[in-house]
Design an enzyme around this catalytic site. Structure first.
Site, PDB file in Angstrom:
ATOM      1  N   CYS A 137       0.829  -1.208   0.000  1.00  0.00           N
ATOM      2  CA  CYS A 137       0.000   0.000   0.000  1.00  0.00           C
ATOM      3  C   CYS A 137       0.862   1.257   0.000  1.00  0.00           C
ATOM      4  O   CYS A 137       2.011   1.245   0.440  1.00  0.00           O
ATOM      5  CB  CYS A 137      -0.934   0.008   1.211  1.00  0.00           C
ATOM      6  SG  CYS A 137      -2.126  -1.365   1.206  1.00  0.00           S
ATOM      7  N   ILE A 143      -2.809  12.833   7.825  1.00  0.00           N
ATOM      8  CA  ILE A 143      -3.857  13.723   8.311  1.00  0.00           C
ATOM      9  C   ILE A 143      -3.894  13.616   9.826  1.00  0.00           C
ATOM     10  O   ILE A 143      -4.383  12.646  10.381  1.00  0.00           O
ATOM     11  CB  ILE A 143      -5.225  13.345   7.721  1.00  0.00           C
ATOM     12  CG1 ILE A 143      -5.151  13.269   6.194  1.00  0.00           C
ATOM     13  CG2 ILE A 143      -6.296  14.335   8.156  1.00  0.00           C
ATOM     14  CD1 ILE A 143      -6.410  12.734   5.548  1.00  0.00           C
ATOM     15  N   LYS A 161      -4.939   3.835  10.951  1.00  0.00           N
ATOM     16  CA  LYS A 161      -4.681   4.375  12.283  1.00  0.00           C
ATOM     17  C   LYS A 161      -3.902   3.352  13.086  1.00  0.00           C
ATOM     18  O   LYS A 161      -4.275   2.177  13.134  1.00  0.00           O
ATOM     19  CB  LYS A 161      -5.995   4.704  12.994  1.00  0.00           C
ATOM     20  CG  LYS A 161      -5.812   5.292  14.387  1.00  0.00           C
ATOM     21  CD  LYS A 161      -7.150   5.671  15.001  1.00  0.00           C
ATOM     22  CE  LYS A 161      -6.972   6.310  16.371  1.00  0.00           C
ATOM     23  NZ  LYS A 161      -8.273   6.701  16.971  1.00  0.00           N
ATOM     24  N   ASP A 276     -13.706  11.070  25.495  1.00  0.00           N
ATOM     25  CA  ASP A 276     -13.188  12.357  25.041  1.00  0.00           C
ATOM     26  C   ASP A 276     -13.720  12.722  23.663  1.00  0.00           C
ATOM     27  O   ASP A 276     -12.988  13.211  22.811  1.00  0.00           O
ATOM     28  CB  ASP A 276     -11.667  12.379  25.064  1.00  0.00           C
ATOM     29  CG  ASP A 276     -11.046  11.323  24.154  1.00  0.00           C
ATOM     30  OD1 ASP A 276     -11.802  10.476  23.642  1.00  0.00           O
ATOM     31  OD2 ASP A 276      -9.816  11.346  23.963  1.00  0.00           O
TER      32      ASP A 276
END
Length: 412
Positions: A137, A143, A161, A276
């Site tokens: 990949c 970001i 992530k 949060d």
């Protein structure tokens, strides 16, 4: 705690990735132990990723036995040292697996938190994949704390992530990987590495909701009658250059709020607390729906609160205190988000003295009675009195007059 020697003799976890270069005819015979061990350990790591720990241990055992039988007579000192280092590394993983998944606590026959599987839903194993699959990949963009990645095999983009493992195995926590949560991004795959977990998440091209609020904001008029601005200029949802305050019409906030409520309610039913929830966690789809970023819970990962979210009052007071924390903490966060959208500025800028009991929350004149009632109820410092806390939970929020025009069944 088992010693390395004990683990080596009992569970034998091994090594992958040794390569051979310029083998002599004598060393060629020794190459077989590396190849055969690699085959065993490749299967072992796949079973480990799928939390099939008993099967993983069986393959680990055969793999390390092959390594141990060959490393002592391997003529290459470089290979011997590399194999020994890897054996030590995987012995540490062996101890983690043994302590966390295979050794049942004394006096606990059920072993719910420490048993053979930390996953609440067994079909989730179908989402696991070998971390080597990520090698092909291409990273397109970083970001914030995630990466936008292109997969050439499928021709699609996704968000990657990473979650750093704590090495403590959660100490009583369980892994919960929710699926099919309404208005939350989809987990497509997850990969288990040596030091990190990697989540392959649905890519939402629209990005964060807060980056689009300008299109939905109005200024100085009845928010229910104003025409939404269609400007695509940069976001200025808190203050304009002349210090005028912009807000989002209540009709739009009502829909987004309802969608977030459905997502949070589903997460709570599965045992997930966000704690949060903040503007970074809200994305906007092309059709105008709001989506939560992905929330899950991994046994091997310690999850703390975002410092910025805590400082800016998106985090409920009890999360930062010493008392118990339950679902009510996320309803505070929802209140802080809705306040910012409907009032035009974040909560922490209006509560300059901070959060305390009996505090008075300032509201602008344009806010409706129902909106003020909802925000007061969500932003109660006492979690036991907060709307959504205690018996009734999310249903009490859904029944609030602010949401009287929402047909909940149509949102699912």
């Amino acid at each position: 705690m088992c010693s390395d020697r004990d683990l080596c003799s009992q569970y034998h976890i091994g090594f992958m990735g040794i390569t051979e270069h310029n083998l002599s005819s004598k060393a060629t015979l020794k190459r077989d132990y590396l190849v055969d061990a690699a085959r065993q350990l490749h299967v072992a790591q796949e079973r480990d990723a799928n939390e099939e720990y008993e099967a993983a241990f069986s393959h680990y055992k055969h793999g390390v036995e092959l390594l141990l039988s060959g490393v002592t007579v391997d003529p290459s000192r470089e290979r011997r040292d590399a194999v020994k280092r890897k054996i030590s590394q995987y012995l540490k993983r062996a101890e983690e697996i043994f302590n966390c998944h295979l050794q049942r606590p004394l006096g606990n026959n059920a072993g719910a938190a420490e048993g053979y599987s930390s996953l609440r839903f067994r079909p989730i194993r179908l989402l696991s994949a070998a971390v080597e699959n990520l090698k092909s990949c291409q990273v397109l963009q970083v970001i914030d704390k995630v990466q936008l990645v292109y997969d050439p095999t499928s021709g699609t983009k996704f968000i990657l992530k990473s979650l750093m493992k704590s090495g403590r195995c959660g100490h009583g926590a369980v892994t919960i990987i929710p699926q099919s949560v309404p208005y939350m991004v989809e987990l497509q795959k997850f990969y288990v590495g040596e030091d990190s977990l990697y989540l392959r998440l649905q890519h939402v091209p629209g990005g964060r909701l807060w980056g689009h609020l300008k299109k939905f904001q109005t200024l100085g008029a009845d928010p229910e009658e104003s025409t939404m601005s269609q400007t695509h200029s940069s976001i200025s949802h808190r203050h304009t250059s002349d210090d005028s305050v912009h807000w989002v019409p209540e009709s739009q906030v009502r829909l987004w709020g309802a969608q977030v409520i459905l997502a949070l309610d589903t997460l709570h039913q599965e045992g997930i607390l966000c704690k949060d929830l903040n503007p970074r966690n809200l994305l906007l789809r092309d059709n105008g729906d709001v989506l939560l970023t992905y929330f899950g819970q991994w046994r091997e990962v310690d999850r703390g609160c975002c410092p910025d979210a805590a400082e800016q009052l998106y985090v409920a007071p009890e999360v930062l205190g010493v008392g118990s924390v339950d679902e009510a903490c996320d309803w505070w966060s929802l209140g802080a988000l809705l306040y910012e959208m409907m009032c035009g500025q974040p909560l922490y800028k209006t509560l300059t003295p901070g959060v305390f009991n009996q505090m008075e929350i300032p509201f602008p004149e344009h806010l409706s009675v129902d909106a003020m009632s909802l925000l007061r109820a969500l932003l109660d410092c006492d979690p036991n009195k907060r709307l959504g806390g205690g018996p009734g939970g999310a249903q009490r929020i859904k029944s609030h007059p602010f949401f009287k025009d929402i047909v909940w069944s149509k949102l699912l």
